[in-house]
Write a protein that holds these residues in place. Structure first.
Motif, PDB file in Angstrom:
ATOM      1  N   ILE A 145       0.842  -1.188   0.000  1.00  0.00           N
ATOM      2  CA  ILE A 145       0.000   0.000   0.000  1.00  0.00           C
ATOM      3  C   ILE A 145       0.882   1.243   0.000  1.00  0.00           C
ATOM      4  O   ILE A 145       1.866   1.313   0.738  1.00  0.00           O
ATOM      5  N   ALA A 146       0.537   2.202  -0.831  1.00  0.00           N
ATOM      6  CA  ALA A 146       1.246   3.482  -0.846  1.00  0.00           C
ATOM      7  C   ALA A 146       0.219   4.587  -1.017  1.00  0.00           C
ATOM      8  O   ALA A 146      -0.542   4.594  -1.989  1.00  0.00           O
ATOM      9  N   THR A 147       0.174   5.497  -0.054  1.00  0.00           N
ATOM     10  CA  THR A 147      -0.785   6.595  -0.111  1.00  0.00           C
ATOM     11  C   THR A 147      -0.091   7.911   0.212  1.00  0.00           C
ATOM     12  O   THR A 147       0.836   7.962   1.009  1.00  0.00           O
ATOM     13  N   ALA A 199       5.121   9.268  -3.688  1.00  0.00           N
ATOM     14  CA  ALA A 199       5.095   9.283  -5.149  1.00  0.00           C
ATOM     15  C   ALA A 199       6.454   8.963  -5.771  1.00  0.00           C
ATOM     16  O   ALA A 199       6.550   8.178  -6.721  1.00  0.00           O
ATOM     17  N   GLU A 200       7.522   9.555  -5.244  1.00  0.00           N
ATOM     18  CA  GLU A 200       8.843   9.330  -5.825  1.00  0.00           C
ATOM     19  C   GLU A 200       9.273   7.878  -5.638  1.00  0.00           C
ATOM     20  O   GLU A 200       9.785   7.249  -6.575  1.00  0.00           O
ATOM     21  N   ALA A 201       9.073   7.337  -4.435  1.00  0.00           N
ATOM     22  CA  ALA A 201       9.446   5.950  -4.191  1.00  0.00           C
ATOM     23  C   ALA A 201       8.617   5.007  -5.054  1.00  0.00           C
ATOM     24  O   ALA A 201       9.132   4.017  -5.593  1.00  0.00           O
ATOM     25  N   ALA A 202       7.320   5.291  -5.199  1.00  0.00           N
ATOM     26  CA  ALA A 202       6.470   4.456  -6.046  1.00  0.00           C
ATOM     27  C   ALA A 202       6.971   4.458  -7.485  1.00  0.00           C
ATOM     28  O   ALA A 202       6.998   3.419  -8.147  1.00  0.00           O
ATOM     29  N   HIS A 203       7.376   5.623  -7.970  1.00  0.00           N
ATOM     30  CA  HIS A 203       7.932   5.726  -9.319  1.00  0.00           C
ATOM     31  C   HIS A 203       9.208   4.895  -9.456  1.00  0.00           C
ATOM     32  O   HIS A 203       9.370   4.129 -10.417  1.00  0.00           O
ATOM     33  N   LEU A 204      10.117   5.019  -8.501  1.00  0.00           N
ATOM     34  CA  LEU A 204      11.381   4.295  -8.580  1.00  0.00           C
ATOM     35  C   LEU A 204      11.158   2.782  -8.551  1.00  0.00           C
ATOM     36  O   LEU A 204      11.837   2.030  -9.254  1.00  0.00           O
ATOM     37  N   VAL A 205      10.190   2.338  -7.753  1.00  0.00           N
ATOM     38  CA  VAL A 205       9.943   0.901  -7.599  1.00  0.00           C
ATOM     39  C   VAL A 205       9.145   0.346  -8.769  1.00  0.00           C
ATOM     40  O   VAL A 205       9.537  -0.630  -9.407  1.00  0.00           O
ATOM     41  N   ILE A 206       8.009   0.951  -9.081  1.00  0.00           N
ATOM     42  CA  ILE A 206       7.087   0.378 -10.059  1.00  0.00           C
ATOM     43  C   ILE A 206       7.557   0.606 -11.486  1.00  0.00           C
ATOM     44  O   ILE A 206       7.408  -0.270 -12.347  1.00  0.00           O
ATOM     45  N   ASP A 207       8.149   1.762 -11.752  1.00  0.00           N
ATOM     46  CA  ASP A 207       8.640   2.049 -13.102  1.00  0.00           C
ATOM     47  C   ASP A 207      10.046   1.505 -13.351  1.00  0.00           C
ATOM     48  O   ASP A 207      10.634   1.764 -14.399  1.00  0.00           O
ATOM     49  N   ASP A 208      10.574   0.768 -12.349  1.00  0.00           N
ATOM     50  CA  ASP A 208      11.901   0.172 -12.471  1.00  0.00           C
ATOM     51  C   ASP A 208      12.948   1.235 -12.796  1.00  0.00           C
ATOM     52  O   ASP A 208      13.792   1.077 -13.679  1.00  0.00           O
ATOM     53  N   ALA A 209      12.869   2.329 -12.058  1.00  0.00           N
ATOM     54  CA  ALA A 209      13.796   3.440 -12.267  1.00  0.00           C
ATOM     55  C   ALA A 209      14.766   3.510 -11.098  1.00  0.00           C
ATOM     56  O   ALA A 209      14.727   2.703 -10.183  1.00  0.00           O
ATOM     57  N   GLY A 210      15.637   4.500 -11.128  1.00  0.00           N
ATOM     58  CA  GLY A 210      16.497   4.741  -9.982  1.00  0.00           C
ATOM     59  C   GLY A 210      17.803   3.971 -10.023  1.00  0.00           C
ATOM     60  O   GLY A 210      18.195   3.410 -11.043  1.00  0.00           O
ATOM     61  N   PRO A 211      18.493   3.922  -8.871  1.00  0.00           N
ATOM     62  CA  PRO A 211      19.837   3.349  -8.807  1.00  0.00           C
ATOM     63  C   PRO A 211      19.848   1.840  -9.005  1.00  0.00           C
ATOM     64  O   PRO A 211      18.829   1.170  -8.887  1.00  0.00           O
ATOM     65  N   LEU A 245      -2.619   1.949  -4.527  1.00  0.00           N
ATOM     66  CA  LEU A 245      -2.133   3.319  -4.438  1.00  0.00           C
ATOM     67  C   LEU A 245      -3.286   4.308  -4.606  1.00  0.00           C
ATOM     68  O   LEU A 245      -4.223   4.045  -5.370  1.00  0.00           O
ATOM     69  N   ASP A 246      -3.198   5.422  -3.894  1.00  0.00           N
ATOM     70  CA  ASP A 246      -4.127   6.501  -4.198  1.00  0.00           C
ATOM     71  C   ASP A 246      -3.513   7.351  -5.304  1.00  0.00           C
ATOM     72  O   ASP A 246      -2.362   7.154  -5.719  1.00  0.00           O
ATOM     73  N   LYS A 247      -4.309   8.283  -5.810  1.00  0.00           N
ATOM     74  CA  LYS A 247      -3.887   9.081  -6.953  1.00  0.00           C
ATOM     75  C   LYS A 247      -2.632   9.888  -6.661  1.00  0.00           C
ATOM     76  O   LYS A 247      -1.783  10.085  -7.540  1.00  0.00           O
TER      77      LYS A 247
END
Length: 271
Positions: A216-218, A223-235, A255-257
């Protein structure tokens, strides 16, 4: 409700659910848990769920209300904690207290104290981890908890996690756990970046052995962590939440919006 689907690399893929607001997320999350409980009871006669701290209990409080109070078979629930703060069970920081006050005390005789497998927070961190792993091993032997088909780890029917703004899950914080751990089921930390400093936590192999894992992420701070994890981005060295990938189970993100606001094209088409 806005729900978006996302297929990942897992055997059964990952599902991504994004909601306009918290109320819609709560409704679907509670229904999701009730359905998993029903399926597990029909298959095994019991439902082994591991809860975490954070906002989780506040999001699932409707389980103790109609219709779930009457339709869920509470008598066969076995409740565990994916992580716990090393404090007394009546301490405000206790995840056990949060769950008991917010959910199980309202169910009263429907859930017996023997079904709530709490952590002994009065022990040292190391001893508390050893003790909790022993409890889980005993219940695996009696089949109240299943066993993974691909490892000797316990197979919980559901591990329910809240992702932090730093990408941590349970009490697996970036830079504060061994990402290569394969032997232990429960480990501990004494230097948590969030108070209190002493905690026990499931290891990643146990989380990934579950039949179902919900993360769960709300809120905009996720938002930034969700992007790094789900979009397979980051280090190259992944955030802990990025390592959640059930070997023989299903991973579902709620996730919420706001938390989903930085996700890429994989989450831009609605179902």
């Amino acid at each position: 409700m806005t729900r978006m689907a996302f297929s990942g690399d897992g055997k059964d893929g990952r599902e991504l659910r994004v909601y306009e607001n918290l109320d819609e997320l709560k409704v679907d999350l509670v229904e999701y848990i009730a359905k998993l409980s029903d399926a597990a009871v029909k298959e095994r006669g019991t439902f082994a769920i591991a809860l975490s701290g954070g906002s989780v209990i506040g999001l699932i409080g409707a389980l103790c209300q109609a219709p779930y109070r009457e339709t869920v078979d509470w008598s066969v629930w076995q409740v565990f904690w994916a992580d716990e703060r090393l404090v007394a069970k009546d301490h405000p920081d206790s995840n056990y207290k949060l769950a008991k006050d917010g959910l199980f005390s309202k169910l009263k005789v429907l859930v017996l104290p023997s079904q709530l497998h709490s952590v002994n927070g009065l022990l040292s961190a190391e001893d508390a981890a050893v003790d909790y792993e022993f409890v889980i091993r005993q219940l695996v032997r009696t089949r109240l908890i299943g066993v993974s088909e691909t490892s000797d780890c316990p197979k919980f029917d559901l591990v329910l996690l809240d992702m932090g703004s730093d990408g941590h899950v349970a009490s697996l914080f970036p830079g504060h756990f061994d990402p290569d751990e394969t032997e232990e089921w429960v480990t501990y930390i004494t230097d948590s970046p969030e108070p209190p400093s002493g905690r026990i936590t499931f290891t990643m192999p146990v989380i990934n052995a579950a039949a179902n894992v919900a993360v769960i992420a709300t809120g905009s701070d996720k938002a930034e962590a969700a992007h790094l994890v789900i979009d397979d981005a980051g280090p190259e060295c992944p955030l802990p939440a990025k390592m959640v990938n059930p070997a023989d189970g299903k991973l579902t993100w709620f996730l919420d919006k706001l938390a989903a606001s930085k996700l890429g094209s994989c989450a831009q088409s609605s179902e």
